[in-house]
Design an enzyme around this catalytic site. Structure first.
Site: not given
Length: 346
Positions: A92-94, A251, A256-257
């Site tokens: 998870c990027g965020h 989202d 991010g991903s």
């Protein structure tokens, strides 16, 4: 302390509007030998705590969470698991962006100006994180992704209600079906959001049933996390993402991903060169920036490493209580119809 009451301590943050609930106390220590072992242990033994934190009455349909754990990879300074309303994601990027800020500003990681760097172990692998620091505050966070790649191109699938759909399958720490909304006959900017979400969820459901998704390095990573609908802007023009993941969660951030997966896909298709930065927007209009920073030969030929950056903010802290005699203490979701609840309280 009353033994019939369990307390969980959290810090709430958000990145471009997408929530990040970081567990800071009250969660049992996980003993798995690897990060994926810890993920399985959390799911097997402590899923009631995930439900309590992610679902109502403490959470909501779009809640997202982080469980800090001890790293198992010697390269890593810290480690974390990611949770949502349906279960546990692999990347998870965020949340990585928010976690970086929390680690520095809480003092768990010494703040180094102008940039604090560390390695974070996640279920998908180890990512390098860098926080821009000014006067002790984190003003932006970037991460360098795990190897990302275009897994399947021009997949054709019959989707109920949508007909034949063509999409790409790309991996950015999690697998996504990626396609422009226009391919479904939908105008990305003018179609009501709920209709876009329904279309993305329908594609995800159909693809999960039809596709055999395999990650070359870990069986636990081989599943479709969600669908990303995009606008039609060509690289490197600014672009929009709508990521619908898990069990229909939306989202709020550009994902991010998902940005990583799109960069890997576009590079593989010859649409964007290494080092070219692109801005990605989500439903709140707050962007992430991303670029391909490295070309890789593993785990598949044509893989890349991407750098994604964004900003987060703290929303507050809380102490949640779970009372043993509370019938909804471990969380609930609204039923699709009242008939599902008939007799449930008898």
């Amino acid at each position: 302390m009353n033994s019939d009451v369990r307390r969980l301590f959290v810090t709430d943050m958000h990145t471009a509007g997408e929530p990040v609930r970081i567990v800071t106390g009250g969660y049992p220590e996980l003993s798995g030998a690897t990060i994926l072992d810890k993920r399985q242990e959390a799911r097997r033994l402590h899923d009631d705590l995930r439900r309590a934190l992610m679902l109502e009455p403490r959470g909501h349909a779009g809640m997202y969470g982080v469980i800090p754990v001890q790293p198992s990879d010697p390269r890593a300074d810290f480690a974390a698991l990611f949770t949502h309303g349906e279960g546990y994601s692999t990347m998870c990027g965020h949340a990585t962006i928010a976690l970086g800020q929390w680690l520095v500003e809480s003092g768990r990681l010494p703040a180094v100006e102008p940039e604090t760097r560390f390695a974070l172990e996640l279920p998908c692998g180890v990512v390098d994180v860098r926080c821009r620091v000014e006067d002790g505050r984190v003003t932006a966070t970037a991460f360098d992704s795990v190897p990302a790649f275009l897994s399947q191109t021009d997949v054709q699938l019959d989707v109920p209600g949508l007909g034949s759909v063509t999409f790409d399958l790309a991996y950015g720490g999690a697998f996504y079906a990626v396609l422009p909304a226009s391919r479904l006959g939908l105008d990305f900017f003018e179609t009501p959001l709920d209709r876009l979400v329904a279309a993305a969820a329908a594609l995800t459901d159909a693809a999960r049933k039809a596709l055999d998704i395999v990650h070359p390095e870990a069986e636990d990573l081989g599943f479709l996390y969600g669908t990303i609908l995009t606008d039609d802007a060509p690289p490197p023009e600014p672009t929009y993402n709508l990521c619908v993941f898990a069990d229909g969660q939306i989202d709020r951030s550009p994902t991010g991903s998902g940005v990583t997966a799109r960069l890997a896909r576009d590079h593989a298709r010859g649409l964007i060169a290494p080092g070219v930065e692109r801005r990605f927007f989500g439903p709140t209009g707050i962007p992430f920036s991303g670029s391909v920073i490295e070309l890789l030969d593993a785990p598949v030929s044509g893989a890349v490493r991407a750098r994604v950056s964004g900003r987060s903010a703290c929303s507050g802290t809380a102490v949640f209580e779970i009372h043993a005699d509370d019938p909804l203490g471990l969380g609930f979701t609204l039923p699709a119809r009242f008939g599902a609840q008939v007799g449930a309280g008898d």
